[in-house]
Design a protein around this motif. Structure first.
Motif, PDB file in Angstrom:
ATOM      1  N   ARG A  38      38.315  32.948  60.097  1.00 19.96           N
ATOM      2  CA  ARG A  38      39.049  32.308  59.001  1.00 19.96           C
ATOM      3  C   ARG A  38      39.172  33.273  57.820  1.00 19.96           C
ATOM      4  NH1 ARG A  38      34.837  27.704  58.744  1.00 19.96           N
ATOM      5  NH2 ARG A  38      33.697  29.635  59.061  1.00 19.96           N
ATOM      6  N   ILE A  39      40.382  33.357  57.293  1.00 18.71           N
ATOM      7  CA  ILE A  39      40.612  34.183  56.098  1.00 18.71           C
ATOM      8  C   ILE A  39      41.284  33.292  55.061  1.00 18.71           C
ATOM      9  CG2 ILE A  39      41.983  36.112  55.188  1.00 18.71           C
ATOM     10  CD1 ILE A  39      41.488  37.366  58.017  1.00 18.71           C
ATOM     11  N   TYR A  40      40.751  33.334  53.839  1.00 19.84           N
ATOM     12  CA  TYR A  40      41.285  32.465  52.796  1.00 19.84           C
ATOM     13  C   TYR A  40      42.089  33.290  51.798  1.00 19.84           C
ATOM     14  CZ  TYR A  40      38.104  29.235  54.926  1.00 19.84           C
ATOM     15  OH  TYR A  40      37.477  28.447  55.849  1.00 19.84           O
ATOM     16  N   VAL A  41      43.360  32.952  51.646  1.00 18.60           N
ATOM     17  CA  VAL A  41      44.215  33.667  50.691  1.00 18.60           C
ATOM     18  C   VAL A  41      44.466  32.739  49.499  1.00 18.60           C
ATOM     19  CG1 VAL A  41      46.467  34.743  50.325  1.00 18.60           C
ATOM     20  CG2 VAL A  41      45.278  35.041  52.518  1.00 18.60           C
ATOM     21  N   LEU A  42      44.263  33.289  48.300  1.00 22.59           N
ATOM     22  CA  LEU A  42      44.409  32.470  47.094  1.00 22.59           C
ATOM     23  C   LEU A  42      45.802  32.632  46.483  1.00 22.59           C
ATOM     24  CD1 LEU A  42      40.954  33.138  45.352  1.00 22.59           C
ATOM     25  CD2 LEU A  42      41.523  31.624  47.266  1.00 22.59           C
ATOM     26  N   ALA A  43      46.351  31.529  46.004  1.00 21.14           N
ATOM     27  CA  ALA A  43      47.593  31.507  45.203  1.00 21.14           C
ATOM     28  C   ALA A  43      48.740  32.282  45.856  1.00 21.14           C
ATOM     29  CB  ALA A  43      47.319  32.038  43.793  1.00 21.14           C
ATOM     30  N   GLU A  44      48.807  32.206  47.185  1.00 17.88           N
ATOM     31  CA  GLU A  44      49.900  32.836  47.951  1.00 17.88           C
ATOM     32  C   GLU A  44      50.058  34.318  47.622  1.00 17.88           C
ATOM     33  OE1 GLU A  44      53.421  30.495  47.156  1.00 17.88           O
ATOM     34  OE2 GLU A  44      52.215  28.687  47.197  1.00 17.88           O
ATOM     35  N   GLY A  45      48.958  34.942  47.233  1.00 10.42           N
ATOM     36  CA  GLY A  45      49.020  36.382  46.929  1.00 10.42           C
ATOM     37  C   GLY A  45      49.646  36.699  45.585  1.00 10.42           C
ATOM     38  N   ARG A  46      49.936  35.652  44.794  1.00  7.22           N
ATOM     39  CA  ARG A  46      50.471  35.904  43.446  1.00  7.22           C
ATOM     40  C   ARG A  46      49.309  36.019  42.467  1.00  7.22           C
ATOM     41  NH1 ARG A  46      55.899  35.257  43.679  1.00  7.22           N
ATOM     42  NH2 ARG A  46      56.696  33.798  45.211  1.00  7.22           N
ATOM     43  N   LEU A  47      49.602  36.539  41.266  1.00 11.35           N
ATOM     44  CA  LEU A  47      48.597  36.693  40.211  1.00 11.35           C
ATOM     45  C   LEU A  47      47.624  35.507  40.164  1.00 11.35           C
ATOM     46  CD1 LEU A  47      51.288  37.396  37.533  1.00 11.35           C
ATOM     47  CD2 LEU A  47      49.545  39.057  38.131  1.00 11.35           C
ATOM     48  N   VAL A  48      46.407  35.728  40.606  1.00 14.39           N
ATOM     49  CA  VAL A  48      45.469  34.605  40.742  1.00 14.39           C
ATOM     50  C   VAL A  48      45.033  34.075  39.381  1.00 14.39           C
ATOM     51  CG1 VAL A  48      43.351  36.014  40.943  1.00 14.39           C
ATOM     52  CG2 VAL A  48      43.468  33.790  42.071  1.00 14.39           C
ATOM     53  N   ASN A  49      44.993  34.946  38.394  1.00 13.80           N
ATOM     54  CA  ASN A  49      44.507  34.497  37.077  1.00 13.80           C
ATOM     55  C   ASN A  49      45.506  33.575  36.393  1.00 13.80           C
ATOM     56  OD1 ASN A  49      46.339  36.602  36.637  1.00 13.80           O
ATOM     57  ND2 ASN A  49      45.373  37.235  34.739  1.00 13.80           N
ATOM     58  N   LEU A  50      46.799  33.787  36.666  1.00 12.53           N
ATOM     59  CA  LEU A  50      47.800  32.934  36.029  1.00 12.53           C
ATOM     60  C   LEU A  50      48.155  31.743  36.895  1.00 12.53           C
ATOM     61  CD1 LEU A  50      49.501  35.940  34.554  1.00 12.53           C
ATOM     62  CD2 LEU A  50      49.435  33.829  33.241  1.00 12.53           C
ATOM     63  N   SER A  51      47.919  31.856  38.205  1.00 11.59           N
ATOM     64  CA  SER A  51      48.263  30.754  39.102  1.00 11.59           C
ATOM     65  C   SER A  51      47.150  29.711  39.129  1.00 11.59           C
ATOM     66  CB  SER A  51      48.473  31.272  40.525  1.00 11.59           C
ATOM     67  OG  SER A  51      49.417  32.302  40.544  1.00 11.59           O
ATOM     68  N   ALA A  52      45.914  30.180  39.311  1.00 11.46           N
ATOM     69  CA  ALA A  52      44.810  29.235  39.518  1.00 11.46           C
ATOM     70  C   ALA A  52      43.986  29.017  38.252  1.00 11.46           C
ATOM     71  CB  ALA A  52      43.912  29.740  40.644  1.00 11.46           C
ATOM     72  N   ALA A  53      44.207  29.831  37.218  1.00 11.36           N
ATOM     73  CA  ALA A  53      43.536  29.592  35.921  1.00 11.36           C
ATOM     74  C   ALA A  53      44.611  29.663  34.841  1.00 11.36           C
ATOM     75  CB  ALA A  53      42.424  30.615  35.714  1.00 11.36           C
ATOM     76  N   GLU A  54      44.219  29.957  33.622  1.00  9.04           N
ATOM     77  CA  GLU A  54      45.193  29.859  32.526  1.00  9.04           C
ATOM     78  C   GLU A  54      45.676  31.211  32.025  1.00  9.04           C
ATOM     79  OE1 GLU A  54      43.943  26.763  29.540  1.00  9.04           O
ATOM     80  OE2 GLU A  54      42.303  26.602  30.960  1.00  9.04           O
ATOM     81  N   GLY A  55      45.448  32.282  32.806  1.00 10.42           N
ATOM     82  CA  GLY A  55      45.827  33.603  32.320  1.00 10.42           C
ATOM     83  C   GLY A  55      44.795  34.094  31.311  1.00 10.42           C
ATOM     84  N   HIS A  56      45.170  35.090  30.546  1.00  2.00           N
ATOM     85  CA  HIS A  56      44.209  35.690  29.614  1.00  2.00           C
ATOM     86  C   HIS A  56      43.865  34.744  28.470  1.00  2.00           C
ATOM     87  CE1 HIS A  56      45.313  39.021  31.880  1.00  2.00           C
ATOM     88  NE2 HIS A  56      45.581  39.910  30.954  1.00  2.00           N
ATOM     89  N   PRO A  57      42.628  34.826  28.004  1.00  2.79           N
ATOM     90  CA  PRO A  57      42.277  34.045  26.817  1.00  2.79           C
ATOM     91  C   PRO A  57      43.126  34.448  25.609  1.00  2.79           C
ATOM     92  CG  PRO A  57      40.319  34.857  27.924  1.00  2.79           C
ATOM     93  CD  PRO A  57      41.484  35.533  28.572  1.00  2.79           C
ATOM     94  N   ALA A  58      43.340  33.473  24.718  1.00  2.31           N
ATOM     95  CA  ALA A  58      44.227  33.680  23.567  1.00  2.31           C
ATOM     96  C   ALA A  58      43.790  34.863  22.705  1.00  2.31           C
ATOM     97  CB  ALA A  58      44.257  32.406  22.736  1.00  2.31           C
ATOM     98  N   SER A  59      42.481  35.042  22.577  1.00  2.00           N
ATOM     99  CA  SER A  59      41.979  36.062  21.668  1.00  2.00           C
ATOM    100  C   SER A  59      42.487  37.461  22.042  1.00  2.00           C
ATOM    101  CB  SER A  59      40.446  36.003  21.711  1.00  2.00           C
ATOM    102  OG  SER A  59      39.908  37.093  21.081  1.00  2.00           O
ATOM    103  N   VAL A  60      42.651  37.718  23.343  1.00  2.00           N
ATOM    104  CA  VAL A  60      43.121  39.033  23.757  1.00  2.00           C
ATOM    105  C   VAL A  60      44.657  39.095  23.742  1.00  2.00           C
ATOM    106  CG1 VAL A  60      43.198  38.833  26.282  1.00  2.00           C
ATOM    107  CG2 VAL A  60      42.432  40.940  25.274  1.00  2.00           C
ATOM    108  N   MET A  61      45.302  37.957  24.064  1.00  2.00           N
ATOM    109  CA  MET A  61      46.768  37.938  23.987  1.00  2.00           C
ATOM    110  C   MET A  61      47.231  38.055  22.539  1.00  2.00           C
ATOM    111  SD  MET A  61      47.469  38.061  27.002  1.00  2.00           S
ATOM    112  CE  MET A  61      49.229  38.229  26.798  1.00  2.00           C
ATOM    113  N   ASP A  62      46.344  37.714  21.603  1.00  2.00           N
ATOM    114  CA  ASP A  62      46.648  37.869  20.182  1.00  2.00           C
ATOM    115  C   ASP A  62      47.114  39.300  19.900  1.00  2.00           C
ATOM    116  OD1 ASP A  62      46.686  37.257  17.461  1.00  2.00           O
ATOM    117  OD2 ASP A  62      44.583  37.828  17.176  1.00  2.00           O
ATOM    118  N   MET A  63      46.381  40.261  20.445  1.00  2.00           N
ATOM    119  CA  MET A  63      46.723  41.669  20.184  1.00  2.00           C
ATOM    120  C   MET A  63      47.969  42.088  20.950  1.00  2.00           C
ATOM    121  SD  MET A  63      42.959  43.240  20.315  1.00  2.00           S
ATOM    122  CE  MET A  63      43.477  44.886  19.930  1.00  2.00           C
ATOM    123  N   SER A  64      48.044  41.690  22.231  1.00  2.00           N
ATOM    124  CA  SER A  64      49.215  42.073  23.035  1.00  2.00           C
ATOM    125  C   SER A  64      50.490  41.519  22.417  1.00  2.00           C
ATOM    126  CB  SER A  64      49.112  41.511  24.443  1.00  2.00           C
ATOM    127  OG  SER A  64      47.951  41.955  25.040  1.00  2.00           O
TER     128      SER A  64
END
Ligand SMILES: NC(=O)c1ccc[n+]([C@@H]2O[C@H](COP(=O)([O-])OP(=O)(O)OC[C@H]3O[C@@H](n4cnc5c(N)ncnc54)[C@H](O)[C@@H]3O)[C@@H](O)[C@H]2O)c1
Length: 417
Positions: free
Chosen positions: A328-354
């Motif tokens: 068995r092999i488990y693939v997360l979020a269809e191979g798409r960006l796992v942090n934005l698909s299964a969580a909320e992406g970057h925390p606001a504090s770091v996106m503040d600078m970007s």
């Protein structure tokens, strides 16, 4: 107002999340106050193709406060936060075109909806907007003042276009600013990728063998945070300097062929294609978990895996089980960006600078006295210095300043032993 979002009744929750993120975005707030006074975009149409998250909502509010007529679409079919998209339309009157899980066809129809507004400024995360403009609407290019690009993969695409003589507009490579990649790619992707993996699987990282493919800014972040949670981290690389750096940072460095047999969890962050292939899948342990946090869903060869293992079964949200040779092999979020698909992406504090960098770079383009020539531009140095200074102040951190004597000393070549 034109829009295409999942459900406007989610707007109240979206607004709460946007306001929550805003508390951690002091630099962007100060950019917004400046924009309110200076109106750098006054009436200009700005098309933004970005991950539609609570942090992005604060960016587009900032652009609107600066006088821009902003239109927003998603830069990835799975990264949209539907409540945020609803709030942007219903609470902030920003035309938004984004639905989590949208098809590729809808994804591109949303980009077309933005292009129909005839933007003079663009904002991209992965260069899909600029690429569509060049391939299908080149008649609009002469009136475009410029664009900004948020991510490594987008900057690579744009530099390739420029090298081929195909790029017909100026673009600021926001990704290449130190106030972006040193923090967002490293700390943001590092933390939020693990967050996505844990939310999707609920797995314990302590004691697991975690294979990180790519030791760029994102890979460094993922590797060091996985180690911090007790994992044994194995790095794969193609660049000898980065490989050496990983080895001296104390990680095991080997090829994917070797690592495939060892890993419990695989994370690709290379920006490259087919980094994990079916040959690697065949070597993996039963129960291996595989995911990607690089920009496009091409790092893991899922097409090949599907051919060999057939259609997967969804065993949990964002977790698909493939059975290959009885394993068995488990693939997360269809191979798409796992942090934005299964969580909320970057925390606001770091996106503040970007996003403060992104907004300021866009205003810089909008207010140039004469049009910039087509090409890929760096973020002006003063912008980076200002943003770092504002962030330090917001964090309550003071630093020393050079004395006159030190400034003279550092500039002189005569003084030695
Ligand atoms: N998930 C997110 O939110 C997020 C945030 C920022 C960047 N990104 C994306 O992540 C990817 C990586 O970004 P980065 O800033 O770390 O880039 P980078 O250029 O700093 O690092 C990529 C590394 O991967 C290595 N590499 C390339 N091909 C490889 C292969 N076949 N095997 C092993 N290593 C390989 C390169 O040598 C390089 O060191 C890009 O696609 C970028 O757009 C995602």
């Amino acid at each position: 107002m034109e829009h295409d979002v999942k459900d406007l009744s989610l707007a109240a929750e979206g607004k709460r999340r946007i306001e929550w993120a805003e508390r951690d975005m002091p630099v962007l707030r100060s950019v917004r106050e400046k924009f309110e006074k200076e109106q750098p975009f006054a009436g200009k149409v700005l098309a933004a193709v970005l991950h539609v998250t609570a942090e992005t909502a604060n960016l587009v509010r900032t652009l609107k406060a600066g006088g821009a007529n902003v239109f927003l679409a998603a830069s990835n079919p799975l990264s949209t936060q539907d409540d945020v998209a609803a709030a942007l339309v219903a609470e902030y009157q920003i035309p938004t075109f984004a639905i989590k899980g949208e098809s590729t066809e809808t994804f591109f129809s949303h980009i077309e909806a933005l292009i129909a507004q005839k933007p003079v400024l663009t904002m991209d995360d992965g260069a899909d907007l600029v690429s569509t403009l060049h391939q299908k609407h080149s008649e609009l290019l002469p009136q475009i003042l410029g664009g900004t690009e948020e991510t490594t993969t987008g900057v690579i695409r744009l530099r390739a276009m420029h090298k081929d003589g195909a790029l017909k507009m100026p673009i600021v490579a926001v990704n290449d600013a130190k106030t972006k990649n040193l923090f967002d790619n490293r700390y943001g992707t590092g933390q939020s990728t693990l967050d996505g993996i844990i939310r999707a699987t609920d797995m314990l990282l302590a004691g697991k063998a975690v294979v990180v493919a790519g030791y760029g800014w994102c890979g460094k972040g993922v590797a060091s945070r996985a180690r911090g949670m007790g994992a044994v981290v194995i790095v794969t690389e193609v660049d000898p300097i980065k490989a050496l750096e990983a080895a001296m940072d104390g990680f095991v460095v080997t090829t994917m062929d070797n690592a495939a047999k060892l890993g419990d969890l695989f994370v690709t962050v290379t920006g490259d294609i087919n980094v994990i292939t079916v040959e690697h899948f065949k070597r993996m342990k039963d129960g291996a978990v595989v995911c990607n946090s690089g920009h496009f869903d091409v790092e893991i060869n899922l097409k090949e895996l599907k051919k060999m293992a057939g259609t997967p079964t969804e065993v949990r949200r964002f977790v698909e089980e493939y059975v290959l040779d009885g394993k068995r092999i488990y693939v997360l979020a269809e191979g798409r960006l796992v942090n934005l698909s299964a969580a909320e992406g970057h925390p606001a504090s770091v996106m503040d600078m970007s996003f403060a960098t992104q907004a300021t770079a866009s205003a810089w383009m909008a207010t140039q006295k004469s049009a910039l020539a087509p090409g890929v531009y760096d973020v002006p140095e003063y912008v980076e210095q200002d943003i770092a200074t504002l962030k330090l102040a917001a964090m309550g951190i003071q630093i020393d300043h050079l004395t006159e004597e030190q400034t003279r000393y550092l500039a002189s070549w005569q003084e030695g032993t």
